[in-house]
Design a protein around this motif. Structure first.
Motif, PDB file in Angstrom:
ATOM      1  N   THR A  17       0.838  -1.271   0.155  1.00  0.00           N
ATOM      2  CA  THR A  17      -0.364  -0.066   0.280  1.00  0.00           C
ATOM      3  C   THR A  17       0.758   1.261   0.259  1.00  0.00           C
ATOM      4  O   THR A  17       0.335   2.275  -1.003  1.00  0.00           O
ATOM      5  N   ASP A  18       1.704   0.836   0.000  1.00  0.00           N
ATOM      6  CA  ASP A  18       2.722   2.099   0.577  1.00  0.00           C
ATOM      7  C   ASP A  18       4.316   2.069   0.044  1.00  0.00           C
ATOM      8  O   ASP A  18       5.202   1.866   0.834  1.00  0.00           O
ATOM      9  N   LYS A  19       3.640   1.975  -2.123  1.00  0.00           N
ATOM     10  CA  LYS A  19       5.139   1.814  -2.129  1.00  0.00           C
ATOM     11  C   LYS A  19       5.660   2.890  -2.884  1.00  0.00           C
ATOM     12  O   LYS A  19       4.157   3.512  -3.799  1.00  0.00           O
ATOM     13  N   LYS A  20       6.781   3.249  -3.442  1.00  0.00           N
ATOM     14  CA  LYS A  20       7.054   3.760  -4.601  1.00  0.00           C
ATOM     15  C   LYS A  20       7.982   3.461  -6.005  1.00  0.00           C
ATOM     16  O   LYS A  20       7.296   3.683  -6.974  1.00  0.00           O
ATOM     17  N   ILE A  21       8.250   2.426  -5.386  1.00  0.00           N
ATOM     18  CA  ILE A  21       9.330   1.417  -6.662  1.00  0.00           C
ATOM     19  C   ILE A  21       8.726  -0.239  -5.984  1.00  0.00           C
ATOM     20  O   ILE A  21       7.732  -0.840  -7.078  1.00  0.00           O
ATOM     21  N   GLU A  22       9.513  -0.722  -4.944  1.00  0.00           N
ATOM     22  CA  GLU A  22       9.403  -1.844  -4.749  1.00  0.00           C
ATOM     23  C   GLU A  22       8.035  -2.305  -3.448  1.00  0.00           C
ATOM     24  O   GLU A  22       8.250  -2.969  -2.864  1.00  0.00           O
ATOM     25  N   GLY A  23       8.191  -1.503  -2.331  1.00  0.00           N
ATOM     26  CA  GLY A  23       7.660  -1.288  -1.632  1.00  0.00           C
ATOM     27  C   GLY A  23       8.301  -1.270  -0.519  1.00  0.00           C
ATOM     28  O   GLY A  23       8.209  -2.330   1.208  1.00  0.00           O
ATOM     29  N   VAL A  24       9.987  -1.674  -0.479  1.00  0.00           N
ATOM     30  CA  VAL A  24      10.972  -1.894   0.790  1.00  0.00           C
ATOM     31  C   VAL A  24      11.062  -0.378   1.763  1.00  0.00           C
ATOM     32  O   VAL A  24      10.864  -1.249   3.200  1.00  0.00           O
ATOM     33  N   CYS A  25      11.039   0.021   1.690  1.00  0.00           N
ATOM     34  CA  CYS A  25      10.732   1.816   2.170  1.00  0.00           C
ATOM     35  C   CYS A  25       9.720   1.257   2.815  1.00  0.00           C
ATOM     36  O   CYS A  25      10.018   1.645   4.288  1.00  0.00           O
ATOM     37  N   GLY A  26       8.601   1.283   2.599  1.00  0.00           N
ATOM     38  CA  GLY A  26       7.483   1.593   3.492  1.00  0.00           C
ATOM     39  C   GLY A  26       7.238  -0.434   4.608  1.00  0.00           C
ATOM     40  O   GLY A  26       6.212   0.399   5.503  1.00  0.00           O
ATOM     41  N   GLY A  27       7.828  -1.227   3.504  1.00  0.00           N
ATOM     42  CA  GLY A  27       7.829  -1.965   4.870  1.00  0.00           C
ATOM     43  C   GLY A  27       8.205  -1.658   5.388  1.00  0.00           C
ATOM     44  O   GLY A  27       8.504  -2.688   6.757  1.00  0.00           O
ATOM     45  N   PHE A  28      10.046  -1.049   5.921  1.00  0.00           N
ATOM     46  CA  PHE A  28      10.512  -1.249   6.869  1.00  0.00           C
ATOM     47  C   PHE A  28      10.216   0.015   7.790  1.00  0.00           C
ATOM     48  O   PHE A  28       9.825  -0.223   8.725  1.00  0.00           O
ATOM     49  N   ALA A  29       9.022   0.950   7.484  1.00  0.00           N
ATOM     50  CA  ALA A  29       8.405   1.671   8.062  1.00  0.00           C
ATOM     51  C   ALA A  29       7.496   1.209   8.925  1.00  0.00           C
ATOM     52  O   ALA A  29       7.066   1.074   9.967  1.00  0.00           O
ATOM     53  N   LYS A  30       6.353  -0.023   8.276  1.00  0.00           N
ATOM     54  CA  LYS A  30       5.901  -0.091   9.021  1.00  0.00           C
ATOM     55  C   LYS A  30       6.025  -1.528   9.769  1.00  0.00           C
ATOM     56  O   LYS A  30       5.283  -0.838  11.404  1.00  0.00           O
ATOM     57  N   TYR A  31       7.851  -1.735   9.867  1.00  0.00           N
ATOM     58  CA  TYR A  31       7.629  -2.832  10.687  1.00  0.00           C
ATOM     59  C   TYR A  31       8.308  -2.403  12.115  1.00  0.00           C
ATOM     60  O   TYR A  31       8.611  -2.481  13.474  1.00  0.00           O
TER      61      TYR A  31
END
Length: 70
Positions: A17-31
């Motif tokens: 839901t929160d991705k610009k390219i692949e969602g890596v930064c969004g995944g770290f932020a959620k975690y």
């Protein structure tokens, strides 16, 4: 715990839901419970100052599982 009383485990995964390219930064932020903007700024600093950010991002995008939709 979720609605059924089961303990939910915390997993590091790509954000769908929160991705610009692949969602890596969004995944770290959620975690870690952070704002994704701060994680992206930190990533940009890694790319600019350490030069390792691009390689780490590609590894994370390949290794991290996709977020499960409920």
């Amino acid at each position: 715990m979720n609605k059924r009383g089961f303990i939910m485990e915390k997993r590091l995964c790509l954000s769908s839901t929160d991705k610009k390219i692949e969602g890596v930064c969004g995944g770290f932020a959620k975690y870690f419970g952070l704002d994704p903007t701060f994680v992206r700024i930190g990533y940009a600093a890694l790319v600019l100052f350490a030069g390792t950010g691009i390689i780490l991002y590609m590894i994370c995008a390949f290794v991290m599982p996709e977020e499960e939709m409920h």
